[in-house]
Design an enzyme around this catalytic site. Structure first.
Site, PDB file in Angstrom:
ATOM      1  N   SER A  18       0.821  -1.220   0.000  1.00  0.00           N
ATOM      2  CA  SER A  18       0.000   0.000   0.000  1.00  0.00           C
ATOM      3  C   SER A  18       0.850   1.264   0.000  1.00  0.00           C
ATOM      4  CB  SER A  18      -0.948  -0.001   1.203  1.00  0.00           C
ATOM      5  OG  SER A  18      -0.216  -0.213   2.399  1.00  0.00           O
ATOM      6  N   ASN A 105      -2.338  -2.734  13.224  1.00  0.00           N
ATOM      7  CA  ASN A 105      -3.802  -2.629  13.132  1.00  0.00           C
ATOM      8  C   ASN A 105      -4.337  -1.408  13.870  1.00  0.00           C
ATOM      9  OD1 ASN A 105      -3.467  -4.986  11.793  1.00  0.00           O
ATOM     10  ND2 ASN A 105      -4.400  -6.311  13.352  1.00  0.00           N
ATOM     11  N   THR A 150     -39.939  25.285 -11.763  1.00  0.00           N
ATOM     12  CA  THR A 150     -40.208  23.905 -11.366  1.00  0.00           C
ATOM     13  C   THR A 150     -40.333  23.137 -12.681  1.00  0.00           C
ATOM     14  OG1 THR A 150     -42.613  24.131 -11.380  1.00  0.00           O
ATOM     15  CG2 THR A 150     -41.508  24.647  -9.310  1.00  0.00           C
ATOM     16  N   HIS A 151     -39.865  21.910 -12.688  1.00  0.00           N
ATOM     17  CA  HIS A 151     -39.845  21.104 -13.921  1.00  0.00           C
ATOM     18  C   HIS A 151     -39.075  21.822 -15.033  1.00  0.00           C
ATOM     19  CE1 HIS A 151     -43.183  18.756 -12.087  1.00  0.00           C
ATOM     20  NE2 HIS A 151     -43.541  19.942 -11.653  1.00  0.00           N
ATOM     21  N   SER A 272     -13.015  26.458 -27.677  1.00  0.00           N
ATOM     22  CA  SER A 272     -13.151  25.254 -28.474  1.00  0.00           C
ATOM     23  C   SER A 272     -11.968  25.170 -29.432  1.00  0.00           C
ATOM     24  CB  SER A 272     -14.460  25.312 -29.267  1.00  0.00           C
ATOM     25  OG  SER A 272     -14.384  24.473 -30.397  1.00  0.00           O
ATOM     26  N   LYS A 278     -16.715  29.976 -29.340  1.00  0.00           N
ATOM     27  CA  LYS A 278     -17.176  29.307 -28.130  1.00  0.00           C
ATOM     28  C   LYS A 278     -16.460  29.748 -26.867  1.00  0.00           C
ATOM     29  CE  LYS A 278     -19.553  26.071 -27.717  1.00  0.00           C
ATOM     30  NZ  LYS A 278     -19.387  24.662 -28.089  1.00  0.00           N
ATOM     31  N   ASN A 280     -16.759  28.001 -23.164  1.00  0.00           N
ATOM     32  CA  ASN A 280     -17.446  26.905 -22.485  1.00  0.00           C
ATOM     33  C   ASN A 280     -17.266  26.963 -20.971  1.00  0.00           C
ATOM     34  OD1 ASN A 280     -18.150  25.842 -25.025  1.00  0.00           O
ATOM     35  ND2 ASN A 280     -16.177  24.790 -25.172  1.00  0.00           N
ATOM     36  N   GLU A 285     -19.340  22.477 -15.595  1.00  0.00           N
ATOM     37  CA  GLU A 285     -19.681  21.130 -16.077  1.00  0.00           C
ATOM     38  C   GLU A 285     -19.001  20.064 -15.232  1.00  0.00           C
ATOM     39  OE1 GLU A 285     -19.837  21.059 -20.714  1.00  0.00           O
ATOM     40  OE2 GLU A 285     -18.531  22.700 -20.125  1.00  0.00           O
ATOM     41  N   TYR A 312      -9.477  -7.037  12.281  1.00  0.00           N
ATOM     42  CA  TYR A 312      -8.783  -6.491  11.122  1.00  0.00           C
ATOM     43  C   TYR A 312      -8.726  -7.531  10.014  1.00  0.00           C
ATOM     44  CZ  TYR A 312      -5.387  -4.507   7.963  1.00  0.00           C
ATOM     45  OH  TYR A 312      -4.788  -4.027   6.846  1.00  0.00           O
ATOM     46  N   GLN A 317      -7.519  -2.240   4.115  1.00  0.00           N
ATOM     47  CA  GLN A 317      -6.541  -1.405   3.402  1.00  0.00           C
ATOM     48  C   GLN A 317      -7.210  -0.650   2.251  1.00  0.00           C
ATOM     49  OE1 GLN A 317      -2.328  -2.675   2.954  1.00  0.00           O
ATOM     50  NE2 GLN A 317      -2.864  -2.989   0.807  1.00  0.00           N
ATOM     51  N   LYS A 320      -8.394   3.414   1.962  1.00  0.00           N
ATOM     52  CA  LYS A 320      -7.588   4.624   1.755  1.00  0.00           C
ATOM     53  C   LYS A 320      -7.794   5.301   0.408  1.00  0.00           C
ATOM     54  CE  LYS A 320      -4.384   2.748   4.920  1.00  0.00           C
ATOM     55  NZ  LYS A 320      -5.339   1.596   4.969  1.00  0.00           N
TER      56      LYS A 320
END
Ligand code: ARG
Length: 452
Positions: A18, A105, A150-151, A272, A278, A280, A285, A312, A317, A320
């Protein structure tokens, strides 16, 4: 001497080691070892002279880890063994005394609790900073109307300040969640040994105090098996990232030409490779897209913990990498959200044009009839018929004739036209938590108080 007659298979090493990720625990591991050694000496489990040598050696190791000169060795399985190996090279055989009354441990559980605590604390601060920035932006746009949706259909107008404050309350709850994570990290696992406790009269409270834990874990079996505090961090981070994804998603929509409500600053946008016109909103995003990854990290650790027998197991492990990834991702997202929001510009003309859509006042017209004695459900139907007439004729509500009004209901008079005059429908939202300016100011005050 080793118990094993054969070297480990190379692929086993790659699976089992690890060190490639748990090196990040090194500052906590060194702090923990210093506190452990001091306690061992205070309890006369090791001599004061040995403790002094361990301390000197550990400080050398800490310096090497901090300045990047720590010599990692091919055989280092994890950060705990790497530090003990190096300590023994630096300080001599006394290094072998450090692991008295300790197991990896309880050691790793302690390091992970310290790491999680630090990052939960940091997340709480970053969340508060973003919330304060949103409050400042809300104050600068206190009385800018826009349609509330709404919606994703225009519903009722609200002030931009009110809309932005909705995110502030999400972040205030996130901050409370991260404070709860800090508390969940508060019990010291160290002293549990491998699982059953240790054969020495240790002073766990002294170690707890030295390392900033408020108490010790009461049960050695639970201490080495518990990763609830990691689950708690991952859950809080997933929820927080989900909030940021909604903020990001709205910025993406709002900065489209179709909405045209806002523009992110050049520092938070990209161009772009083919379309020169463009700009962006990539940061927004990515805020939108990062949340599921944090949810997956939470889900991954739930999968690891599910049905895991005590105590343990090497499975643990696997706590992490999801934890580290969620910390890194969330911290970056919070920093990005902060930078993007503090430099965003809103377009008053576009917001005002969208907010002056008279159909947004339909509920208010219905309430006018209610104030004149009509049951709401009936008023709803009458206004629906007015909307239909206006939509069919392609005109706004205020262009309906007096005859058309009276045909719909004799209760309708000139008050109808007055009500449709600009803005009147925001200031009538006087209920607590509503969008009228008095209520928004009240809300701003409460939000600022909550962040104190
Ligand atoms: N690298 C291990 C982990 O992260 C440390 C604990 C190892 N303990 C053990 N009994 N093999 O969980």
């Amino acid at each position: 001497m080793s118990r094993f007659g054969e070297p480990q298979d190379a692929a086993f090493r790659r699976l089992n080691d690890s060190i490639s990720f748990d090196w990040r625990l090194s500052p906590y591991d060194v702090d923990q070892s210093l506190a452990h050694a001091a306690m061992l000496a205070a309890q006369r489990i090791i001599s004061a002279a040995d403790e002094a040598e361990l301390r000197r050696g550990l400080e050398v190791v800490r310096g090497e880890l901090a300045d990047g000169t720590f010599p990692f060795a091919a055989g280092d399985e994890d950060i705990h063994m790497a530090i003990e190996r190096r300590l023994t090279e630096v300080a001599g055989p006394v290094g072998g005394r450090l692991h008295t009354a300790r197991s990896r441990n309880d050691q790793v559980a302690t390091d992970v609790a310290m790491f999680t605590r630090a990052h939960a604390h940091d997340a709480g601060q970053r969340v508060a900073r973003l919330a304060r920035t949103l409050i400042e932006v809300a104050e600068r746009h206190l009385d800018w109307p826009l349609p509330g949706y709404t919606h994703l259909q225009r519903a009722q107008p609200v002030y931009l300040s009110h809309h932005l404050l909705a995110y502030v309350w999400m972040l205030i709850r996130d901050r409370e969640r991260f404070a709860a994570v800090v508390a969940a990290c508060g019990r010291l696992p160290l002293g549990a040994g491998a699982l059953a406790g240790v054969n020495f009269d240790t002073d766990r409270h002294a170690v707890a105090a030295a390392l900033g834990f408020s108490a010790v874990a009461e049960n050695s079996i639970d201490a080495v098996s518990n990763r609830d505090f990691v689950l708690d961090y991952l859950a809080a981070a997933a929820t927080c990232a989900t909030h940021l994804s909604r903020l990001g998603a709205e910025i993406v929509l709002w900065s489209s030409e179709e909405f045209g409500f806002c523009e992110v600053s050049d520092a938070w946008a990209s161009g772009s490779s083919i379309m020169p016109q463009k700009k962006n909103p990539d940061a927004a995003e990515l805020l939108r897209a990062k949340a599921p990854r944090l949810v997956a990290n939470l889900s991954a650790l739930h999968g690891v913990m599910h049905g895991l027998p005590l105590t343990y197991n090497k499975d643990l492990q696997e706590d992490k990498e999801p934890l580290f990834d969620s910390c890194d991702t969330l911290e970056l997202c919070l920093e990005a959200a902060e930078g993007m929001i503090s430099t965003i510009t809103f377009r008053a003309d576009r917001l005002a044009a969208a907010a002056s859509d008279q159909f947004l006042a339909a509920t208010d017209v219905a309430d006018l009839l209610v104030r004149r004695g009509m049951p709401f459900r009936q008023a709803h139907g009458i206004v629906a018929s007015l909307v239909r007439t206006a939509v069919t004729q392609g005109k706004p509500l205020s262009a309906l004739t007096r005859d058309e009004l009276v045909a719909a209901s004799p209760l309708l008079d000139d008050e109808f036209y007055r009500l449709l005059a600009d803005g009147a429908w925001l200031e009538t939202k006087v209920s607590e938590g509503g969008t009228s300016l008095r209520r928004v100011r009240e809300q701003l005050h409460h939000a600022r108080q909550s962040l104190r």
